[in-house]
Design a protein around this motif. Structure first.
Motif, mmCIF file in Angstrom:
data_model
loop_
_atom_site.group_PDB
_atom_site.id
_atom_site.type_symbol
_atom_site.label_atom_id
_atom_site.label_comp_id
_atom_site.label_asym_id
_atom_site.label_seq_id
_atom_site.Cartn_x
_atom_site.Cartn_y
_atom_site.Cartn_z
ATOM 1 N N HIS A 145 0.834 -1.202 0.000
ATOM 2 C CA HIS A 145 0.000 0.000 0.000
ATOM 3 C C HIS A 145 0.870 1.254 0.000
ATOM 4 C CE1 HIS A 145 -3.575 2.417 0.644
ATOM 5 N NE2 HIS A 145 -2.911 3.050 1.593
ATOM 6 N N TYR A 146 1.956 1.237 0.768
ATOM 7 C CA TYR A 146 2.879 2.377 0.788
ATOM 8 C C TYR A 146 3.404 2.664 -0.614
ATOM 9 C CZ TYR A 146 7.272 4.858 1.016
ATOM 10 O OH TYR A 146 8.285 5.732 0.754
ATOM 11 N N LEU A 147 3.894 1.628 -1.303
ATOM 12 C CA LEU A 147 4.435 1.811 -2.654
ATOM 13 C C LEU A 147 3.390 2.383 -3.606
ATOM 14 C CD1 LEU A 147 6.449 -1.492 -3.159
ATOM 15 C CD2 LEU A 147 7.374 0.817 -2.910
ATOM 16 N N MET A 148 2.191 1.809 -3.567
ATOM 17 C CA MET A 148 1.138 2.223 -4.492
ATOM 18 C C MET A 148 0.640 3.635 -4.171
ATOM 19 S SD MET A 148 1.148 -0.271 -6.510
ATOM 20 C CE MET A 148 -0.315 -0.170 -7.506
ATOM 21 N N GLU A 149 0.467 3.937 -2.891
ATOM 22 C CA GLU A 149 -0.040 5.255 -2.519
ATOM 23 C C GLU A 149 1.009 6.333 -2.792
ATOM 24 O OE1 GLU A 149 -3.109 5.965 0.770
ATOM 25 O OE2 GLU A 149 -1.190 6.513 1.699
ATOM 26 N N ARG A 150 2.264 6.019 -2.554
ATOM 27 C CA ARG A 150 3.345 6.954 -2.857
ATOM 28 C C ARG A 150 3.352 7.279 -4.345
ATOM 29 N NH1 ARG A 150 8.293 6.625 -4.994
ATOM 30 N NH2 ARG A 150 9.812 8.188 -4.394
ATOM 31 N N ARG A 151 3.238 6.246 -5.178
ATOM 32 C CA ARG A 151 3.221 6.465 -6.625
ATOM 33 C C ARG A 151 1.972 7.239 -7.049
ATOM 34 N NH1 ARG A 151 3.906 8.589 -10.677
ATOM 35 N NH2 ARG A 151 4.071 7.600 -12.687
ATOM 36 N N MET A 152 0.846 7.002 -6.393
ATOM 37 C CA MET A 152 -0.390 7.734 -6.689
ATOM 38 C C MET A 152 -0.154 9.229 -6.441
ATOM 39 S SD MET A 152 -4.129 7.583 -4.929
ATOM 40 C CE MET A 152 -3.445 8.283 -3.428
ATOM 41 N N LEU A 153 0.459 9.571 -5.308
ATOM 42 C CA LEU A 153 0.734 10.975 -5.002
ATOM 43 C C LEU A 153 1.613 11.606 -6.086
ATOM 44 C CD1 LEU A 153 1.390 10.755 -1.159
ATOM 45 C CD2 LEU A 153 -0.605 11.742 -2.275
#
Length: 157
Positions: A145-153
């Motif tokens: 989730h961290y990786l995906m949310e970071r990339r989303m930002l």
């Protein structure tokens, strides 16, 4: 810092943010296009697609996607039958042009730094961890989730 929707979660899992060189109204227009049936999630397609998540990719702000209302369902995929886990995120609160809260995810909040600079803050709500399997899933899913949310930002930026 308290954020909208914090009272809906048993605990706060994370708070992440990014500064965007754009006015708050422009960031809002991109942010409310979130969802598989709209602009996607601005994240890593090479992780999402092998897990069965299918979505549209928007590179423009579309006039038909200029709403964010309580009750709207943010879909994680266009075809739930092919995805590993079916995620849906009902919109439970909206402060137009400022923030919205997604059940099973958390709060998306915009703060104007100045007329040309916006801070996007995403607070992820933790879910009840009532069994050892819930705790194991949380332990495994949070780094992803961290990786995906970071990339989303970064993608929204």
């Amino acid at each position: 810092m308290p954020m909208p929707g914090d009272d809906l979660a048993p605990f706060i899992s994370s708070t992440r943010s990014i500064t965007i060189n754009a006015p708050i109204s422009e960031v809002w227009d991109w942010l409310i296009q979130i969802g598989a049936d709209r602009g996607g999630f601005y994240s890593y397609w090479f992780i999402e697609k092998p897990l069965g998540y299918k979505y549209r990719e928007q590179h423009l702000i579309e006039p038909e996607f200029k709403d964010m209302e309580v009750g709207r369902i943010i879909k994680a995929t266009l075809d739930p039958s092919k995805s590993v886990i079916e995620y849906i995120f009902p919109v439970v609160a909206v402060d137009p042009g400022k923030s919205f809260v997604l059940k099973n995810w958390g709060c998306f909040l915009l703060n104007e730094i100045n007329p040309k600079l916006t801070r996007l803050i995403v607070r992820t709500h933790g879910q009840p961890l009532t069994s050892w399997t819930d705790q194991l899933e949380y332990f495994v899913m949070m780094p992803l989730h961290y990786l995906m949310e970071r990339r989303m930002l970064i993608g929204i930026k």
